[in-house]
Every structure is written in C-alpha cells, then in structure tokens.
Design an enzyme around this catalytic site. Structure first.
Site, PDB file in Angstrom:
ATOM      1  N   THR A 144      43.883  -9.555  56.427  1.00  0.00           N
ATOM      2  CA  THR A 144      45.165  -8.918  56.067  1.00  0.00           C
ATOM      3  C   THR A 144      44.893  -7.440  55.841  1.00  0.00           C
ATOM      4  O   THR A 144      43.836  -7.073  55.341  1.00  0.00           O
ATOM      5  CB  THR A 144      45.704  -9.567  54.771  1.00  0.00           C
ATOM      6  N   GLY A 199      54.067 -15.588  52.621  1.00  0.00           N
ATOM      7  CA  GLY A 199      53.104 -15.271  51.565  1.00  0.00           C
ATOM      8  C   GLY A 199      53.624 -14.138  50.699  1.00  0.00           C
ATOM      9  O   GLY A 199      54.832 -13.894  50.618  1.00  0.00           O
ATOM     10  N   ASP A 200      52.696 -13.446  50.055  1.00  0.00           N
ATOM     11  CA  ASP A 200      53.060 -12.346  49.155  1.00  0.00           C
ATOM     12  C   ASP A 200      53.330 -11.047  49.908  1.00  0.00           C
ATOM     13  O   ASP A 200      54.021 -10.162  49.405  1.00  0.00           O
ATOM     14  CB  ASP A 200      51.944 -12.101  48.130  1.00  0.00           C
TER      15      ASP A 200
HETATM   16  N1  ASP Z   1      47.910 -12.637  51.113  1.00  0.00           N
HETATM   17  C1  ASP Z   1      48.031 -13.114  52.463  1.00  0.00           C
HETATM   18  C2  ASP Z   1      48.979 -14.297  52.460  1.00  0.00           C
HETATM   19  O1  ASP Z   1      48.889 -15.127  51.575  1.00  0.00           O
HETATM   20  C3  ASP Z   1      46.739 -13.533  53.084  1.00  0.00           C
HETATM   21  C4  ASP Z   1      45.545 -12.636  52.856  1.00  0.00           C
HETATM   22  O2  ASP Z   1      45.631 -11.630  52.182  1.00  0.00           O
HETATM   23  O3  ASP Z   1      44.476 -12.945  53.402  1.00  0.00           O
HETATM   24  O4  ASP Z   1      49.749 -14.432  53.374  1.00  0.00           O
END
Ligand code: ASP
Length: 321
Positions: free
Chosen positions: A193, A223-224
């Site tokens: 990410t 996701g977040d």
């Molecule tokens: N935070 C991201 C999600 O949960 C994934 C990541 O940061 O690797 O979609």
C-alpha cells in the site's frame, strides 16, 4: 512540540492568517512516503528505486513552490504506476480474482477530502479521488458508481481508464493462488500500500493513500485507505497522516483522526500520539503510520517487522528504507 507552541511560532513568523490559508512562503518543507508495512524489514531493491524516484520528484516540486496537494498526487501516481507496490499496477487480487482499488486525498487547509473505494478501471485511483474532492459535493464514491464517475473524464489525461487485467502482475497472481490454497481469508503479508504526507513552503499540509487492499479480500470489502479519519487525515492545525496495515484495525480505532485529535485536544506531540496508538494492547492497531506536522517534523513508526518508507525535508534530510 505542542500546539500552543506551534501557534506562537507561526504567529511570530506571520505566516498563518486567520482563514487557515498560509500565503507567505517560507523555505521549510517536508515529505514522507510509505510503501506499506509488513513482514520484510525494509523495501526490496526494486521498491527502493521507485521510492527514490518518487521522493526526488516530490522534493523538486516542493523546492519549486508547488502545493502539498499537487505533490501528494504526483508522488502517489508514480507509485501507482510501478508494479512493485500494491496500488494501481501491481494491486493484489480479491477473492473473485479481480482488482478493487481504494484511495483518499485530503487537503489540510480546510479538510477538503476526496476518496474512491472498490474501483476497477481508473489507472490512477488517487487522481480520481482528487476529482471527487474538486468536482462533486461528496467525499467518497464507491464501486460501479465511482467507475461510472470516472468515465466522464475521457478527455482528461490524468484519468486514464484501463481494463481490470492491467493491474495484474505475475507476483500478485502467485501470492493470490498460494493464499487461496491455504484457505486464508485475507492476507497482507505482501507490503505495498502506498501513502504520502507533505508540508509545503506555504505552510500547508496534505495527505494521500492508495491501495489494492488485502490479498484474497472478500468482494466488496473496503479497508481504511478510502476512509478519511481512518487511513488518511490532514488538518493544517495539527498534522497530515497516512496509514498502512490491517485496515479493519485502523477503521475501528479511527486512527488517523485520533492522532490529530490527541494533538488538538490533549496537546500531545505527533510522535507520542502515534507511539501510544501503535503500542495499545487493549485496542491493537497492526501496521505503520507516516505523518508530518506544521513544523516539518516527520514521524514514521510501525509495529510490524518493517515498513517500506522514505523521507526528505528542506534541511537536507533524505532517507530511504
Ligand atoms: N490498509 C490496507 C487495507 O487494509 C492494506 C495495507 O496497508 O497493506 O486495505
């Protein structure tokens, strides 16, 4: 440094008009980038090369007086175009074997925000997120509606549309097949990410995050990263934040906003706010965070084995991990 002290510094320098928009340029700028938190202790050679290119571009833009918002968008586009990150090209596969992408961009001057979730055709989700911010009354568009929204920008070179297979790479395919065979529900062993936080010479903060989410995630899962206040936040009064890790943890704990709120209400420093959140045993938050405050202090912390990251500022700091 606490907020009262910053205000004194800013009032003293005369660079913080009451409308929240900073107009007199200073020479101070700062930029931090992440390429995801995860198992590896640092980014691989391929990732480091792209991080360097993105960081250099960001520094050049900031030295030329460009805005934090433009810098965040441009830097994230470089990372999205690289197959070595889980954002844009190289995004992970969902449980249906396709790609759904999420992104947010936020302007610290007035908390303007644009976000897209579960989109399938925009080559650069961060630029589509910016269009949501500038061209609509809304903050977040998702799935089919967001894909349709993208179609109106056929003439705009920043909003190129691609077939969903464009995002696939051999590496992600192998990861997906392995995770499926192990019957894991969703997996984020693979870092990737991306996020960027910036203080520009006009004293303005901005933040952005872009991702393919978790490998083998349930179709429709957000996701977040597309949730302002969870994975991304920017407010000139406090800080700019971009997060990476288990998105559900960051949403449940409103992590990005919590950092800003602790600074505003409790006068906590950026560093201690982040350290406290990442070490909380009662409400665990698994991942990493990059952030910058109005003084240009950069914080990059994680509780995973590692986080791919880079930072630079106007004092000559330049590091890539
Ligand atoms: N935070 C991201 C999600 O949960 C994934 C990541 O940061 O690797 O979609």
């Amino acid at each position: 440094m606490n907020r009262v002290l910053w205000m004194l510094v800013l009032v003293g320098s005369g660079s913080y008009p009451s409308d929240g928009y900073c107009v007199e340029p200073t020479s101070r700028f700062a930029i931090a980038i992440h390429g995801g938190a995860g198992r590896a202790t640092s980014s691989g050679e391929d990732q480091q090369k792209v991080l360097r290119q993105a960081l250099t571009t960001g520094v050049e833009m900031l030295e030329a007086g460009q805005s934090s918002l433009d810098t965040v968008e441009t830097v994230i586009r470089i990372l999205e175009d690289s197959p070595h990150f889980n954002a844009g090209k190289g995004a992970v596969f969902n449980a249906q074997g396709t790609h759904e992408l999420d992104a947010t961009i936020m302007d610290g001057r007035d908390r303007s925000t644009g976000a897209v979730g579960g989109i399938t055709t925009a080559k650069n989700p961060i630029s589509l997120a910016r269009k949501v911010m500038t061209d609509t009354r809304h903050v977040l568009l998702v799935a089919e509606g967001a894909d349709k929204f993208a179609e109106q920008y056929a003439e705009d070179p920043r909003i190129q549309l691609v077939p969903n297979e464009y995002f696939s790479t051999e590496l992600r395919k192998e990861q997906y097949e392995r995770i499926k065979a192990q019957r894991k529900q969703a997996d984020r062993d693979s870092m990737g990410t991306v996020g960027c936080v910036v203080l520009d010479i006009h004293g303005n903060l901005a933040a952005g995050t872009s991702t393919g989410g978790l490998s083998n995630k349930t179709f429709g899962r957000l996701g977040d990263s597309p949730i302002a206040g969870a994975g991304t936040y920017a407010d000139n009064a406090t800080c700019a934040v971009s997060c990476t890790g288990i998105g559900e943890d960051f949403i449940r704990n409103a992590v990005a906003y919590d950092i800003s709120a602790r600074m505003a209400y409790r006068q906590e420093s950026l560093e201690s706010a982040i350290a406290d959140i990442l070490s909380n045993k009662e409400h665990p938050v698994r991942g990493g965070i990059i952030a910058v405050n109005l003084l240009g202090d950069i914080v990059m912390q994680f509780n995973t084995d590692g986080m791919s990251r880079a930072a630079a500022d106007s004092t000559g700091r330049l590091e890539i991990h």
